[in-house]
Design a protein around this motif. Structure first.
Motif, short mmCIF file in Angstrom:
data_model
loop_
_atom_site.label_atom_id
_atom_site.label_comp_id
_atom_site.label_asym_id
_atom_site.label_seq_id
_atom_site.Cartn_x
_atom_site.Cartn_y
_atom_site.Cartn_z
N ILE A 41 0.78 -1.12 0.12
CA ILE A 41 0.10 0.15 0.16
C ILE A 41 0.73 1.26 -0.02
N ASP A 42 2.05 1.18 0.75
CA ASP A 42 2.71 2.45 0.94
C ASP A 42 3.37 2.51 -0.52
N SER A 43 3.88 1.45 -1.08
CA SER A 43 4.53 1.69 -2.61
C SER A 43 3.57 2.05 -3.43
N ALA A 44 2.35 1.58 -3.38
CA ALA A 44 1.42 2.20 -4.31
C ALA A 44 0.90 3.55 -4.12
N ARG A 45 1.13 3.86 -2.73
CA ARG A 45 0.84 5.50 -2.60
C ARG A 45 1.89 6.29 -3.25
N GLU A 46 3.07 5.83 -3.00
CA GLU A 46 4.27 6.57 -3.29
C GLU A 46 4.19 6.81 -4.77
N LYS A 47 3.93 5.31 -5.56
CA LYS A 47 3.94 5.40 -6.91
C LYS A 47 2.71 6.31 -7.39
N ALA A 48 1.71 6.48 -6.88
CA ALA A 48 0.57 7.35 -7.09
C ALA A 48 1.08 8.66 -7.04
N ALA A 49 1.67 8.90 -5.85
CA ALA A 49 2.13 10.46 -5.72
C ALA A 49 3.19 10.88 -6.56
N SER A 50 3.98 9.83 -7.17
CA SER A 50 5.00 10.34 -8.17
C SER A 50 4.19 10.64 -9.63
N ASP A 52 1.05 11.38 -9.79
CA ASP A 52 0.51 12.53 -9.61
C ASP A 52 1.39 13.87 -9.86
N LEU A 53 2.89 13.95 -9.33
CA LEU A 53 3.53 14.95 -9.36
C LEU A 53 3.81 14.85 -10.86
N GLU A 54 4.21 13.91 -11.70
CA GLU A 54 4.58 13.97 -12.98
C GLU A 54 3.68 14.43 -13.89
N VAL A 55 2.15 14.09 -13.58
CA VAL A 55 1.10 14.59 -14.55
C VAL A 55 1.12 16.18 -14.14
N GLN A 56 1.09 16.57 -12.85
CA GLN A 56 1.16 18.01 -12.62
C GLN A 56 2.31 18.78 -13.43
N GLU A 57 3.53 18.46 -13.52
CA GLU A 57 4.51 18.88 -14.33
C GLU A 57 4.43 18.74 -15.78
N LYS A 58 3.81 17.69 -15.98
CA LYS A 58 3.27 17.71 -17.74
C LYS A 58 2.44 18.54 -17.99
#
Length: 141
Positions: A41-50, A52-58
């Motif tokens: 779950i923590d790994s999935a949250r970190e991946k989702a956060a990354s 999300d950050l990538e989408v925001q940058e794009k």
């Protein structure tokens, strides 16, 4: 009340063995499964956060490029509009000059034709007046 005898000691030992067996076969696997699940779950949250950050940058890059494109298009539109206005002004000025030249030529032609018509009318008026005088007087002048 509770008596402290051999049965009590056997029950305490039995309880200890049961706790030890349950710990080995039940609690540790459950805790391991829960820990594994927590890591997933923590790994999935970190991946989702990354992600999300990538989408925001794009999205930020996309919006910046869109803004640049709109600015460039507005600049090109302004340049094209200025060129069109300059061309329109040049064409209108050329048309005015041509119209003024044509108007001057027409005025000159009309003035010449009017002068020619006056001269012709003056000759005819003199001849006609001489004829009228001869008829009125009954003799030639």
């Amino acid at each position: 009340m509770i008596e402290l005898n051999l049965a009590f000691v056997v029950q305490v030992i039995n309880f200890g063995i049961l706790v030890l067996i349950l710990n080995i076969f039940l609690y540790k696997p459950i805790r391991k499964t829960l820990a594994d699940r927590r890591r997933v779950i923590d790994s999935a949250r970190e991946k989702a956060a990354s992600v999300d950050l990538e989408v925001q940058e794009k999205m930020a890059r996309y919006e910046a490029r869109l803004h640049e494109a709109k600015t460039e298009a507005a600049g090109r539109r302004a340049v094209a509009l200025k060129e069109a206005q300059a061309e329109e002004t040049a064409l209108l000025e050329k048309a005015r000059k041509e119209a003024a030249g044509s108007l001057d030529a027409i005025r000159t032609k009309v003035a010449k034709e009017a002068a020619d018509a006056r001269a012709l009318l003056k000759q005819q008026a003199e001849a006609l007046s001489g004829d009228i005088c001869e008829k009125i007087l009954g003799r030639s002048l």
